[in-house]
Enzyme design. Structure first.
Site, short mmCIF file in Angstrom:
data_model
loop_
_atom_site.label_atom_id
_atom_site.label_comp_id
_atom_site.label_asym_id
_atom_site.label_seq_id
_atom_site.Cartn_x
_atom_site.Cartn_y
_atom_site.Cartn_z
N ASP A 81 -7.07 -7.03 3.47
CA ASP A 81 -6.24 -5.19 3.35
C ASP A 81 -6.43 -5.13 4.32
O ASP A 81 -7.57 -4.30 5.82
CB ASP A 81 -7.19 -4.47 2.54
CG ASP A 81 -6.26 -3.01 2.28
OD1 ASP A 81 -5.28 -2.52 3.32
OD2 ASP A 81 -7.36 -2.00 1.66
N GLY A 82 -6.04 -4.66 5.45
CA GLY A 82 -5.62 -3.98 6.73
C GLY A 82 -4.65 -5.02 7.73
O GLY A 82 -5.37 -5.87 8.23
N MET B 114 -12.19 -6.29 4.20
CA MET B 114 -11.16 -5.13 4.66
C MET B 114 -10.97 -5.60 6.03
O MET B 114 -11.98 -6.47 7.01
CB MET B 114 -12.23 -4.06 5.28
CG MET B 114 -12.31 -2.56 4.28
SD MET B 114 -10.39 -2.48 3.75
CE MET B 114 -9.50 -1.55 4.20
N MET C 101 -12.21 4.17 -1.51
CA MET C 101 -12.71 4.70 -0.96
C MET C 101 -13.66 6.38 -0.41
O MET C 101 -13.24 6.99 0.16
CB MET C 101 -12.08 4.99 0.94
CG MET C 101 -11.49 3.09 0.74
SD MET C 101 -9.90 3.12 2.51
CE MET C 101 -8.56 3.10 1.06
N GLY D 209 -9.50 3.42 6.66
CA GLY D 209 -9.11 5.09 6.88
C GLY D 209 -7.44 5.42 7.02
O GLY D 209 -6.93 6.55 6.85
N PHE D 210 -7.38 4.97 7.58
CA PHE D 210 -5.96 4.64 7.79
C PHE D 210 -4.88 3.57 8.03
O PHE D 210 -5.41 2.67 8.33
CB PHE D 210 -5.95 5.20 9.32
CG PHE D 210 -6.27 6.19 9.89
CD1 PHE D 210 -5.82 7.43 9.97
CD2 PHE D 210 -7.91 5.98 10.43
CE1 PHE D 210 -6.67 8.45 9.64
CE2 PHE D 210 -8.80 7.32 10.51
CZ PHE D 210 -8.05 9.11 10.28
N MET E 1 -8.60 7.99 -0.56
CA MET E 1 -10.07 8.42 0.19
C MET E 1 -10.33 9.52 0.06
O MET E 1 -9.48 10.81 -0.28
CB MET E 1 -9.07 7.95 2.01
CG MET E 1 -8.65 7.01 2.49
SD MET E 1 -7.58 6.76 4.06
CE MET E 1 -7.17 5.33 3.51
N HIS F 187 -8.01 1.25 -4.23
CA HIS F 187 -9.15 0.96 -3.77
C HIS F 187 -9.67 1.99 -3.26
O HIS F 187 -8.93 3.27 -2.31
CB HIS F 187 -8.25 0.38 -2.02
CG HIS F 187 -9.42 0.48 -1.34
ND1 HIS F 187 -8.77 0.33 -0.23
CD2 HIS F 187 -10.68 0.17 -1.32
CE1 HIS F 187 -9.61 -0.30 0.81
NE2 HIS F 187 -10.73 -0.48 0.77
N GLY G 233 0.80 -2.13 4.15
CA GLY G 233 1.35 -0.84 4.12
C GLY G 233 2.52 -0.85 5.24
O GLY G 233 3.96 -0.89 5.14
N SER G 234 2.22 -0.47 6.67
CA SER G 234 3.27 -0.17 7.70
C SER G 234 4.38 -1.39 7.37
O SER G 234 5.38 -1.22 8.14
CB SER G 234 2.62 0.52 8.37
OG SER G 234 1.61 -0.76 8.86
N HIS H 41 -1.02 -0.94 -4.52
CA HIS H 41 -1.71 -0.99 -3.89
C HIS H 41 -2.69 1.36 -4.20
O HIS H 41 -1.70 0.99 -3.08
CB HIS H 41 -2.52 -1.66 -2.95
CG HIS H 41 -3.80 -1.13 -2.12
ND1 HIS H 41 -4.38 -2.10 -2.25
CD2 HIS H 41 -4.30 -0.55 -0.94
CE1 HIS H 41 -5.53 -2.60 -1.78
NE2 HIS H 41 -5.19 -0.84 -0.80
N ASP I 188 -4.15 3.92 -2.41
CA ASP I 188 -5.58 4.30 -1.15
C ASP I 188 -6.24 4.94 -1.72
O ASP I 188 -5.39 6.53 -0.85
CB ASP I 188 -4.51 3.91 0.50
CG ASP I 188 -5.19 2.46 0.43
OD1 ASP I 188 -5.70 1.64 -0.25
OD2 ASP I 188 -4.05 2.22 0.87
N SER J 127 0.78 -1.10 0.09
CA SER J 127 -0.10 -0.12 -0.34
C SER J 127 1.03 1.02 -0.37
O SER J 127 1.94 1.64 0.51
CB SER J 127 -0.61 0.43 0.99
OG SER J 127 -1.51 0.95 1.53
C1 DX5 Z 1 -6.95 1.32 5.04
C2 DX5 Z 1 -6.30 0.93 3.53
C3 DX5 Z 1 -5.17 -0.10 3.56
C4 DX5 Z 1 -4.24 0.30 4.96
C5 DX5 Z 1 -2.81 -0.94 4.64
O1 DX5 Z 1 -7.77 1.47 5.09
O2 DX5 Z 1 -7.39 0.60 2.72
O3 DX5 Z 1 -4.69 0.04 2.26
O4 DX5 Z 1 -3.41 1.28 4.28
O5 DX5 Z 1 -2.14 -0.69 6.07
P1 DX5 Z 1 -1.38 -1.22 7.10
O6 DX5 Z 1 -1.18 -2.43 6.22
O7 DX5 Z 1 -0.87 -0.67 7.69
O8 DX5 Z 1 -3.06 -1.59 7.67
ZN ZN Z 2 -6.36 -0.19 0.98
#
Ligand code: DX5
Ligand code: ZN
Length: 242
Positions: A174-175, A135, A66, A140-141, A35, A64, A196-197, A31, A33, A6
């Protein structure tokens, strides 16, 4: 398993370098994101960022969305370089119509479900989908904790898809994905994992990808997954991906 890193957790001051490092490490998907500050309490980026990144990379753009009423923007995201667009069931009153419109643009179409949304609606949409995104955090984060109920939801989603003509549909999660849960997720039926992280910032990326894959040794992928694991240039100039 396809790992779709992500971009939200990438180094935004050096995005070109990040893309180069991903491709050099053997990643094939990215990916993105999107938002809107309305569907989710955060704002990220829109088509101009995809447009800027598109000429720099052949990564498969897994977008993605959102955003509320995503049908308003699908043509813009396609023109900017999206290869897959995933809309949220909770954000669109006319989901089937939007999924069909995404395919009409020559793009892969996906549906995302929030953690509290039942998979039942997929029964009526299985043939309209290329991918179902479950999800495993509330969107959101990045950096949130994985919701364990997702494991059972993946199994249920696979059953519903297979029973309704959607056996070719990939399941994405995802998440909160990390090397600690990839084995259990893939055993449950997940085929595309977003991270992501737990991915960005852990260089070198080739080594980090290996850490995500290591728990999966010996697992065999379905043909549907293999067909989509390539970068866009590896299949007839990208046309087969879209
Ligand atoms: C959350 C996003 C995810 C997010 C994943 O709303 O859709 O794609 O970036 O990040 P991690 O892997 O850190 O949960
Ligand atoms: Zn995502």
């Amino acid at each position: 398993m396809i790992l779709s890193p992500s971009l939200l957790s990438a180094d935004f001051a050096h995005l070109a370098d990040e893309l180069t490092s991903l491709e050099a490490a053997g990643l094939t998907w990215l990916h993105l994101d999107v938002m809107d500050g309305a569907f989710v309490p955060n704002i990220t980026f829109g088509p101009p960022l995809l447009h800027a990144l598109r000429p720099m990379t052949d990564l498969f753009f897994d977008v993605h969305l959102m955003i509320e009423e995503p049908a308003r923007y699908i043509a813009d995201f396609r023109a900017a370089g999206a290869d897959m667009m995933v809309i949220h069931a909770e954000a669109d009153r006319h989901v089937q119509r939007t999924l069909a419109a995404i395919r009409d643009l020559g793009c892969k179409a996906g549906l995302a479900l929030n953690p509290g949304t039942d998979v039942g609606c997929v029964r009526w949409l299985a043939k309209d989908l290329d991918m179902l995104l479950l999800m495993s955090v509330n969107p959101g984060f990045s950096g949130q904790a994985f919701i364990p109920a997702t494991y059972e939801k993946i199994r249920e989603a696979r059953r519903v898809l297979d029973a309704n003509g959607g056996s070719a549909v990939l399941i994405q999660v995802d998440g909160g994905v990390s090397p600690e849960n990839t084995g259990r997720l893939v055993d449950a039926g997940a085929e595309v994992l977003v991270s992501g992280s737990a991915f960005f910032g852990h260089k070198p990326y080739g080594q980090r990808l290996a850490a995500f894959m290591e728990p999966l040794a010996g697992r065999v992928s379905r043909p549907e997954e293999n067909a989509l694991r390539h970068r866009r240039d590896s299949l007839d100039g990208g046309t087969l991906l879209c």
